[in-house]
Design a protein around this motif. Structure first.
Motif, PDB file in Angstrom:
ATOM      1  N   HIS A 133       0.827  -1.199   0.000  1.00 41.79           N
ATOM      2  CA  HIS A 133       0.000   0.000   0.000  1.00 41.79           C
ATOM      3  C   HIS A 133       0.864   1.253   0.000  1.00 41.79           C
ATOM      4  O   HIS A 133       0.909   1.998   0.989  1.00 41.79           O
ATOM      5  CB  HIS A 133      -0.961   0.020   1.197  1.00 41.79           C
ATOM      6  CG  HIS A 133      -2.010   1.069   1.059  1.00 41.79           C
ATOM      7  ND1 HIS A 133      -1.960   2.268   1.718  1.00 41.79           N
ATOM      8  CD2 HIS A 133      -3.143   1.106   0.324  1.00 41.79           C
ATOM      9  CE1 HIS A 133      -3.014   3.003   1.395  1.00 41.79           C
ATOM     10  NE2 HIS A 133      -3.745   2.314   0.552  1.00 41.79           N
ATOM     11  N   PRO A 134       1.555   1.525  -1.121  1.00 42.10           N
ATOM     12  CA  PRO A 134       2.241   2.811  -1.240  1.00 42.10           C
ATOM     13  C   PRO A 134       1.194   3.904  -1.452  1.00 42.10           C
ATOM     14  O   PRO A 134      -0.004   3.626  -1.538  1.00 42.10           O
ATOM     15  CB  PRO A 134       3.112   2.609  -2.489  1.00 42.10           C
ATOM     16  CG  PRO A 134       2.365   1.602  -3.299  1.00 42.10           C
ATOM     17  CD  PRO A 134       1.720   0.675  -2.310  1.00 42.10           C
ATOM     18  N   LYS A 135       1.622   5.129  -1.548  1.00 41.58           N
ATOM     19  CA  LYS A 135       0.692   6.240  -1.688  1.00 41.58           C
ATOM     20  C   LYS A 135      -0.153   6.106  -2.945  1.00 41.58           C
ATOM     21  O   LYS A 135       0.357   5.812  -4.019  1.00 41.58           O
ATOM     22  CB  LYS A 135       1.469   7.558  -1.723  1.00 41.58           C
ATOM     23  CG  LYS A 135       0.576   8.794  -1.631  1.00 41.58           C
ATOM     24  CD  LYS A 135       1.408  10.055  -1.519  1.00 41.58           C
ATOM     25  CE  LYS A 135       0.497  11.276  -1.376  1.00 41.58           C
ATOM     26  NZ  LYS A 135       1.286  12.534  -1.247  1.00 41.58           N
ATOM     27  N   HIS A 136      -1.466   6.283  -2.781  1.00 44.05           N
ATOM     28  CA  HIS A 136      -2.465   6.295  -3.856  1.00 44.05           C
ATOM     29  C   HIS A 136      -2.887   4.916  -4.354  1.00 44.05           C
ATOM     30  O   HIS A 136      -3.871   4.808  -5.088  1.00 44.05           O
ATOM     31  CB  HIS A 136      -1.996   7.113  -5.058  1.00 44.05           C
ATOM     32  CG  HIS A 136      -1.795   8.574  -4.759  1.00 44.05           C
ATOM     33  ND1 HIS A 136      -2.788   9.365  -4.248  1.00 44.05           N
ATOM     34  CD2 HIS A 136      -0.701   9.365  -4.884  1.00 44.05           C
ATOM     35  CE1 HIS A 136      -2.330  10.598  -4.093  1.00 44.05           C
ATOM     36  NE2 HIS A 136      -1.061  10.620  -4.463  1.00 44.05           N
ATOM     37  N   TYR A 137      -2.146   3.847  -3.998  1.00 41.24           N
ATOM     38  CA  TYR A 137      -2.473   2.530  -4.520  1.00 41.24           C
ATOM     39  C   TYR A 137      -2.362   1.477  -3.416  1.00 41.24           C
ATOM     40  O   TYR A 137      -1.665   1.675  -2.421  1.00 41.24           O
ATOM     41  CB  TYR A 137      -1.511   2.122  -5.641  1.00 41.24           C
ATOM     42  CG  TYR A 137      -1.472   3.047  -6.834  1.00 41.24           C
ATOM     43  CD1 TYR A 137      -2.385   2.903  -7.877  1.00 41.24           C
ATOM     44  CD2 TYR A 137      -0.517   4.056  -6.922  1.00 41.24           C
ATOM     45  CE1 TYR A 137      -2.343   3.756  -8.975  1.00 41.24           C
ATOM     46  CE2 TYR A 137      -0.467   4.911  -8.016  1.00 41.24           C
ATOM     47  CZ  TYR A 137      -1.392   4.750  -9.042  1.00 41.24           C
ATOM     48  OH  TYR A 137      -1.350   5.581 -10.130  1.00 41.24           O
ATOM     49  N   GLY A 138      -3.008   0.342  -3.637  1.00 38.32           N
ATOM     50  CA  GLY A 138      -2.864  -0.775  -2.714  1.00 38.32           C
ATOM     51  C   GLY A 138      -3.445  -2.036  -3.306  1.00 38.32           C
ATOM     52  O   GLY A 138      -4.323  -1.992  -4.175  1.00 38.32           O
ATOM     53  N   CYS A 139      -2.954  -3.183  -2.845  1.00 38.71           N
ATOM     54  CA  CYS A 139      -3.537  -4.466  -3.245  1.00 38.71           C
ATOM     55  C   CYS A 139      -3.303  -5.474  -2.127  1.00 38.71           C
ATOM     56  O   CYS A 139      -2.222  -5.521  -1.545  1.00 38.71           O
ATOM     57  CB  CYS A 139      -2.959  -4.961  -4.576  1.00 38.71           C
ATOM     58  SG  CYS A 139      -1.166  -5.165  -4.612  1.00 38.71           S
TER      59      CYS A 139
END
Length: 218
Positions: A133-139
């Motif tokens: 979960h880096p900035k702006h995205y995640g999975c």
């Protein structure tokens, strides 16, 4: 009901919880809203690692409707689902367009997040490593939960997207470092007692975030 468009294949899993919004103080001393996972009915802290804290879909929905809690689904290695999280990027056209292109490429069931600014996409697949979960995205595909609002953006079947999921995962950079567990002394309190004590401790706000899978605010 507001959740009647959630795919039936997800409803069949007894991995549903509730969540409530709480104000916490982050490591920089700033206050922010976070979503704490709670058990259905008694609203006590729920763990994303303990199936005893989870319920079936109907129970979780009944517990959420008309109360100050929301609906959530816990991802595990025993289900085929991957949650793709796209945080608010309305102030960055480049990232926003990249997120839009990803959503179109995945072409799977998608919901607007509780903030009204993010997007949760559900696909089928298996991550090649721990969630990111880096900035702006995640999975994520295990040990995390997603909020469900019923505010559907793309009412499509949950699509098999293994290739696309791995490509997206690799684009997010290195996976977080996993730390080996250390054996502890025999327990003298029940799990619930330990959780309640930790939540009331000086660093209780951090515990709540970690206990809930370090869930983000969007």
């Amino acid at each position: 009901m507001p959740f009647d468009q959630i795919p039936f294949e997800m409803r069949s899993y007894d991995q549903w919880i509730n969540w409530k919004s709480e104000t916490i103080i982050d490591k920089d001393g700033n206050s922010k809203q976070t979503k704490v996972p709670v058990r259905c009915g008694d609203a006590r802290l729920a763990s994303v690692n303990d199936p005893r804290d989870w319920s079936n879909f109907n129970t979780a929905v009944a517990s959420a409707i008309g109360r100050d809690v929301g609906l959530g689904f816990v991802f595990t290695k025993g289900d085929p689902f991957v949650g793709i999280d796209l945080d608010d990027a309305s102030d960055n056209a480049e990232i926003f367009n990249r997120q839009k292109a990803l959503a179109e490429r995945l072409n799977s069931y998608s919901e607007i997040s509780p903030s009204g600014k993010g997007l949760h996409i559900i696909v089928k697949g298996v991550l090649p490593g721990p969630g990111k979960h880096p900035k702006h995205y995640g999975c994520f595909d295990a040990q995390r939960y997603f909020t469900f609002t019923g505010n559907v953006l793309h009412n499509a079947p949950i699509a098999e997207r293994q290739i696309e999921t791995v490509e997206f995962y690799n684009e997010l950079g290195p996976a977080p470092i996993e730390v080996d567990s250390i054996e502890s002394e025999p327990e003298t309190h029940t799990d619930d007692e330990i959780c309640e004590m930790a939540a009331r401790a000086k660093n209780g706000e951090k515990f709540k975030r970690l206990y809930g899978g370090d869930w983000q605010t969007d």
